[in-house]
Design an enzyme around this catalytic site. Structure first.
Site: not given
Ligand code: 13P
Length: 272
Positions: A13-15, A111, A113, A185, A191, A231, A252
């Site tokens: 997931n590149w956000k 998600h 976020e 998640e 993150g 993470s 992420g």
């Molecule tokens: P990180 O791997 O950066 O913690 O992000 C996880 C994530 O939100 C994947 O959707």
């Protein structure tokens, strides 16, 4: 000799990272790396490994165009969100049908976020899941508790509410046909560098199967695909995906660079 016991799903997931030129650069490097990585290439060809990338909307087509033809049935592209309506006056939104037309196999729904920054509620997420099934695109449903909910001992209650609401209008046969991928998640792990321990993640993923079985009568076998996210990196990926009820990872930060993504691929395939 490396023995891979189950199919592994590694989704990136590149956000809000990697526009067109960075996406092109990523795939140039990624494709070069894949050519020289026989283990990953073979695992992809034998369908023991599946990769998917979730770039920002504007980079989806570029990402799709860069996947080498020999891997088109084991490397996929998806989107990070979609609207539940087919069309209309929803400024700034993209419909699931539009993503389907682009060639997306997957779309991330719910998600944390989206839930916590953009205020998406369980009913909205449920409507999106239903529309995905109707349009034949696979939602990657994210669910998980916040730190406060974890500290208050509410983890199971929260994930149960999220899961039950999301699959409420979905048939058991659609569930058993893997028409939804689940991604646990925990919000506090995203993150932060603080991953759930493999055992804690395994417990929640096993509980996920229990909840789906109790509420929908779905199969307890390996019919549901359940990922862990939060993470994930080279140093912890293998221990997480080696758990019985974890089929892969939603990654992420560590999916943004070819080096760190291949570090995860290699360690999961047993090539440290
Ligand atoms: P990180 O791997 O950066 O913690 O992000 C996880 C994530 O939100 C994947 O959707």
């Amino acid at each position: 000799m490396v023995l891979i016991l189950k199919k592994i799903y590694l989704f990136g997931n590149w956000k809000m990272n990697h526009g067109l030129s960075r996406t092109d650069n990523f795939f140039k490097e990624f494709n070069n790396r894949l050519v020289s990585n026989q283990l990953a290439g073979n695992a992809l060809k034998q369908h023991l490994l599946e990769l998917a990338f979730f770039p920002p909307y504007v980079s989806v087509l570029n990402a799709l165009g860069e996947i080498a033809s020999e891997y088109k049935d084991s490397i996929f592209v998806g989107a990070q969100n979609a609207h539940q309506e087919d069309q209309g006056a929803y400024t700034g939104e993209i419909s699931i049908e539009m993503l389907k037309e682009l060639g997306c196999k997957y779309v991330i729904i719910g998600h944390s976020e989206r839930r916590h920054i953009f205020g998406e509620t369980n009913p909205v997420i449920s409507a999106k899941i239903e529309k995905c099934i109707e349009k034949d695109i696979i939602p990657v449903l994210c669910y998980g508790e916040t730190l406060k909910e974890k500290e208050d001992g509410l983890t199971i209650k929260v994930i149960e509410e999220q899961l039950k609401s999301a699959v409420d209008n979905i048939s058991t046969s659609d569930l058993n046909d893997k028409k939804i991928i689940f991604a646990y998640e925990p919000v506090w792990a995203i993150g932060t560098g603080l991953s759930a321990t493999p055992l804690d993640a395994e417990n929640i993923c096993r509980t996920t199967r229990d909840i789906l079985k109790d509420t929908k009568g779905s199969s307890m076998s390996r019919d549901q695909i359940i990922l862990y996210g939060g993470s994930v990196k080279e140093g912890n990926a293998k221990d997480l995906i080696n758990q019985e009820n974890i089929d892969g990872a939603l990654i992420g930060g560590a999916s943004l660079k070819v080096d760190s993504f291949f570090g995860i691929i290699n360690s999961c395939l047993g090539q440290d």
